[in-house]
Design an enzyme around this catalytic site. Structure first.
Site, mmCIF file in Angstrom:
data_model
loop_
_atom_site.group_PDB
_atom_site.id
_atom_site.type_symbol
_atom_site.label_atom_id
_atom_site.label_comp_id
_atom_site.label_asym_id
_atom_site.label_seq_id
_atom_site.Cartn_x
_atom_site.Cartn_y
_atom_site.Cartn_z
ATOM 1 N N SER A 1 0.844 -1.194 0.000
ATOM 2 C CA SER A 1 0.000 0.000 0.000
ATOM 3 C C SER A 1 0.877 1.240 0.000
ATOM 4 O O SER A 1 1.924 1.279 0.659
ATOM 5 C CB SER A 1 -0.905 0.010 1.234
ATOM 6 O OG SER A 1 -1.556 1.264 1.374
ATOM 7 N N TYR B 1 -4.026 -0.077 9.634
ATOM 8 C CA TYR B 1 -3.838 -0.605 8.279
ATOM 9 C C TYR B 1 -2.438 -0.285 7.762
ATOM 10 O O TYR B 1 -1.732 -1.163 7.244
ATOM 11 C CB TYR B 1 -4.893 -0.011 7.348
ATOM 12 C CG TYR B 1 -4.697 -0.359 5.896
ATOM 13 C CD1 TYR B 1 -5.034 -1.617 5.411
ATOM 14 C CD2 TYR B 1 -4.167 0.573 5.002
ATOM 15 C CE1 TYR B 1 -4.851 -1.944 4.077
ATOM 16 C CE2 TYR B 1 -3.980 0.261 3.669
ATOM 17 C CZ TYR B 1 -4.325 -0.999 3.211
ATOM 18 O OH TYR B 1 -4.132 -1.317 1.891
#
Length: 219
Positions: free
Chosen positions: A188, A203
């Site tokens: 990510s 996250y």
């Protein structure tokens, strides 16, 4: 020829700047070559004839599965959504001359030993040379760390870090035995490029953990 002190004080920063610029240029050229210019590998001959993809029923995982099938790899597809997983498998089989196996597993629920057992059972006897740890989860709305429900924190860590680790653990022994294989974690930008992502802290931390852990594994 002798340099005077003022000349050296000017020359040294110039040289350091040139070295830094050259290093940046080399990094960019390597990045461009790796991501856009180099010819694709023959994945079957380099790594093996089977690939395992987690989170394969939808989104990025589904797209990756179709691309691997286009490359001629047989597939083990893992997801928690059984109907979508079955649909994806049927569509791949319909359009490609490959074999497909499916594994329904809820990575938030399955414990470590159960997950490893399931994966090893479904890949037994297969030349699995490619693993794509794509499954991931997070909360939908931006939240500060203290606002995230405890169970949600647990599920994010379990799916993004623990499950990826145990799936890899289940497959790597076969790779080592065959002396070939590759493990790919879908990362990510929140962990790689952004300096901070505070409203998705859990996250981002899990994705950063994946990135750094596998750098050490590769070493």
């Amino acid at each position: 020829m002798e340099f005077q002190l003022p000349s050296l004080l000017v020359l040294i920063p110039i040289l350091l700047g040139l070295i830094s610029s050259l290093n940046t240029l080399l990094w960019f050229l390597n990045w461009a070559w790796t991501n856009f210019l180099r010819p694709p590998k023959d994945l079957k001959s380099c790594y093996g004839s089977w690939a395992l993809v987690t989170g394969a029923a939808d989104g990025i995982g589904r797209a990756i599965s179709f691309e691997l099938a286009n490359r001629g790899l047989n597939l083990v597809l893992l997801d928690c959504d059984a109907p979508k997983l079955e649909t994806t498998a049927k569509e791949i089989l319909h359009g490609h001359d490959v074999e497909v196996r499916t594994l329904v597993s809820d990575l938030c629920v399955d414990r470590e030993d159960e997950l490893v057992r399931k994966v090893r059972e479904v890949i037994e006897g297969l030349d699995v040379g490619v693993v794509i740890n794509n499954a991931g989860t997070t909360h939908r709305d931006p939240l500060f760390f203290d606002e995230v429900d405890d169970r949600l924190v647990e599920s994010i860590v379990r799916v993004n870090v623990e499950a990826a680790t145990w799936v890899t653990k289940a497959v790597v022994p076969g790779m080592l035995e065959r002396k070939r294989g590759v493990v790919v974690n879908i990362g990510s930008g929140s962990a790689s490029f952004l300096p901070s992502f505070p409203l998705f802290a859990v996250y981002s931390a899990t994705k950063a953990s994946q990135e750094w852990a596998y750098k050490y594994f590769d070493a």
